[in-house]
Write a protein that holds these residues in place. Structure first.
Motif, short mmCIF file in Angstrom:
data_model
loop_
_atom_site.label_atom_id
_atom_site.label_comp_id
_atom_site.label_asym_id
_atom_site.label_seq_id
_atom_site.Cartn_x
_atom_site.Cartn_y
_atom_site.Cartn_z
N GLN A 111 1.17 -0.89 0.35
CA GLN A 111 -0.40 -0.16 -0.33
C GLN A 111 1.12 1.06 0.09
O GLN A 111 0.38 2.58 -0.98
N GLN A 112 2.11 0.96 0.80
CA GLN A 112 2.91 1.86 0.96
C GLN A 112 3.11 2.48 -0.42
O GLN A 112 3.16 3.65 -1.07
N LYS A 113 3.77 1.68 -1.00
CA LYS A 113 4.55 1.88 -2.09
C LYS A 113 3.71 2.38 -3.42
O LYS A 113 3.19 3.14 -4.01
N VAL A 114 2.74 2.28 -3.61
CA VAL A 114 0.77 2.26 -4.77
C VAL A 114 0.45 3.76 -3.79
O VAL A 114 0.51 4.75 -4.86
N LEU A 115 0.36 4.12 -2.43
CA LEU A 115 0.69 5.57 -2.23
C LEU A 115 1.12 6.19 -2.85
O LEU A 115 1.47 7.98 -3.40
N GLN A 116 2.67 6.08 -2.58
CA GLN A 116 3.64 6.70 -2.83
C GLN A 116 4.22 7.51 -4.60
O GLN A 116 4.09 8.36 -4.65
N ALA A 117 3.67 6.34 -5.52
CA ALA A 117 2.65 6.68 -6.31
C ALA A 117 1.60 8.26 -6.73
O ALA A 117 2.56 9.02 -7.80
N SER A 118 0.83 7.71 -6.05
CA SER A 118 0.13 8.69 -6.43
C SER A 118 0.48 9.86 -6.41
O SER A 118 0.36 10.74 -6.70
N MET A 158 -16.98 11.46 8.32
CA MET A 158 -15.45 12.19 8.27
C MET A 158 -14.59 11.35 7.86
O MET A 158 -13.45 11.44 8.43
N VAL A 159 -14.55 9.89 7.57
CA VAL A 159 -13.66 9.02 6.91
C VAL A 159 -13.94 8.53 5.59
O VAL A 159 -15.37 9.01 5.45
N VAL A 160 -13.25 8.92 4.58
CA VAL A 160 -12.92 8.21 3.57
C VAL A 160 -12.41 7.07 3.13
O VAL A 160 -11.06 7.10 3.09
N PRO A 161 -13.16 5.96 2.69
CA PRO A 161 -12.20 4.94 2.76
C PRO A 161 -11.47 4.54 0.90
O PRO A 161 -11.33 5.48 -0.10
N TYR A 162 -10.11 3.67 1.32
CA TYR A 162 -9.87 3.62 0.36
C TYR A 162 -9.54 1.81 -0.28
O TYR A 162 -9.36 1.09 -1.39
N PHE A 209 -8.34 12.72 -5.64
CA PHE A 209 -7.10 12.98 -6.59
C PHE A 209 -6.71 11.33 -6.46
O PHE A 209 -6.53 10.24 -7.43
N PHE A 210 -7.17 10.76 -5.29
CA PHE A 210 -6.39 9.17 -5.27
C PHE A 210 -7.54 8.39 -5.53
O PHE A 210 -7.89 6.97 -6.18
N LEU A 211 -9.06 8.08 -5.49
CA LEU A 211 -9.95 7.76 -5.68
C LEU A 211 -10.41 8.20 -7.22
O LEU A 211 -11.84 6.67 -7.61
N ALA A 212 -9.70 7.97 -7.72
CA ALA A 212 -10.46 7.73 -9.33
C ALA A 212 -9.57 6.43 -8.93
O ALA A 212 -9.01 6.09 -8.84
#
Length: 450
Positions: free
Chosen positions: A54-61, A152-156, A354-357
């Motif tokens: 997940q860290q790798k995916v988030l960092q790329a985004s 208060m939370v937006v899930p991914y 952006f990330f939820l695209a």
């Protein structure tokens, strides 16, 4: 433990002790104001550690986000105890702009210290015509709201628990969407007659005992009944007949020896690993959606070829006659929250959109092997059955322990889990005694806690 911190762990920690100000967190720089404009800085403290999928995916985004918006990002890969680091900064008025964790923990730990995000749900996803609310089922985040009723939370990510089995061992279950309780126990009887103890369970983690009882209560009494009971100071909710019916079902599993002998003496992950490798005589594992990644990693570490040993299949917990929660699915979330007083909340909100695209979120499935809330992103092959369960028509969703960890964390730690351990260990001899004990302990707990 799984790659995801169980909410009961972190909520109990914050309920029982003050938040600890870790040195690295307390000295970290705050975000620069800028309202989400190019050149401003977004500060993000994440639950993931460097090197995790997940860290790798988030960092790329995040890199792509900076490239396209001009907003810089200072990210701290803090690990599962990230909220321990966020809270002191929140109390001092200088929190990060964005953080993430499972939904129950965000609600229990941050509470009113998180911004309402209705404006994010009403906003369009970056590069798409859909709004955030169009891709996140409302029922999935129904409990993660502030006092004003705003989410208060937006899930991914979507995580849950389900009944796992090895498709190679049980081709007879292929195509069966769900078993009734009598059909399920009949299958267990058949397996036991063949010398098997068909239900795998690691006994040293009380939260896994709780999976069984929570599912049983939800099936009989519906979503929200246990949540109501754990907050009932007078204990009258425990008189609902669904609790006794649920306890009788679980008592039957215990009394008939469907769990391995002395399973309570085993240490995690012994039982689930033995289930996956086929070295035990177990067939079903009631476990989170992380089961394939955890057990698959154990198989690979031992030098085994995963695909030759196991085909991960799952089905919903069995239906019960007249059950009010027969259409329920345990589906929690891992998602973003924006702490109150964040200096650059607008940039945080922009990154969420952006990330939820679809193009940004898809690697959570294809690279991190997890389910996303978007039903237009195919699930990883190991989660295809759970994805079908999650996406079923008119599904009700519930959190671990029916979200008691979000509203009564100390009760979960001090009453619910220890009483379940005593029931599974045989110290509480009957379903009637279990219900009576949990009721009495709950009333005493609320009285002593004021």
């Amino acid at each position: 433990m799984s790659s995801v911190l169980r909410s009961r762990r972190i909520t109990a920690l914050f309920a029982g002790t003050g938040a600890l100000c870790l040195l690295a967190a307390c000295n970290a720089p705050g975000s620069e104001p800028g309202g989400g404009k190019p050149g401003s800085t977004l500060v993000y403290w994440s639950m993931w550690k460097e090197g995790e999928p997940q860290q790798k995916v988030l960092q790329a985004s995040l890199d792509e986000f900076t490239k396209k918006t001009g907003i810089k990002v200072k990210v701290q890969w803090a690990g599962r105890q990230v909220l321990q680091q966020v809270v002191p900064r929140l109390n001092s008025g200088n929190p990060p702009d964005l953080t993430d964790q499972d939904g129950s923990s965000l609600r229990a730990v941050l509470g009113e210290g998180a911004l309402g995000l209705q404006d994010v749900y009403d906003a369009q996803i970056t590069g798409e015509t859909q709004k955030v609310s169009d891709i996140v089922p409302a029922a999935l985040v129904a409990s993660a709201k502030n006092e004003d009723g705003e989410p208060m939370v937006v899930p991914y990510e979507v995580v849950g628990s389900t009944l796992w089995f090895n498709g190679k061992q049980h081709p007879d279950l292929d195509g069966k969407d769900q078993l009734g309780w009598s059909e399920f126990t009949g299958k267990l009887d058949e397996l036991k007659q063949k010398g098997r103890t068909p239900l795998a369970l690691d006994g040293d983690i009380s939260g896994y005992d709780a999976y069984w009882m929570t599912w049983s209560v939800v099936r009989h009494g519906g979503v929200g009944l246990l949540n109501k009971a754990c907050q009932d100071k007078k204990g009258a909710t425990w008189d609902d007949p669904a609790f006794l019916a649920a306890a009788k079902d679980i008592g039957e599993l215990i009394d008939k020896g469907y769990f391995p002998k002395d399973f309570n003496a085993t240490k995690f992950p012994a039982q689930q690993t033995a289930w996956a490798t086929g070295t035990s005589k177990t067939d079903f594992l009631l476990m989170g959606t992380w089961a394939p990644s955890e057990t698959g990693a154990a198989l690979e570490k031992s030098g085994k070829d995963v695909d030759s040993v196991i085909t991960y299949r799952s089905m919903p917990y069995p239906e019960v006659d007249g059950g009010k929660g027969n259409n329920a699915t345990q589906a929690g979330v891992i998602g973003f929250a924006v702490p109150a007083k964040a200096r650059n909340a607008e940039a945080a909100k922009k990154f969420i959109q952006f990330f939820l695209a679809k193009d940004q979120l898809t690697p959570i499935s294809t690279q991190a092997d997890n389910l996303t809330p978007r039903k237009d992103i195919p699930a990883p092959s190991t989660l295809r059955d759970f994805a079908k369960e999650y996406a079923g028509a008119d599904r009700q969703y519930f959190q671990p322990n029916d979200d008691c960890g979000g509203v009564a964390a100390q009760w979960v730690t001090d009453v619910w889990e220890p009483t379940l351990v005593d029931f599974f260990n045989g110290k509480i001899k009957s379903a009637e005694s279990f219900v009576e004990t949990i009721k009495d302990k709950s009333v005493a707990h609320h009285k002593n806690s004021g």
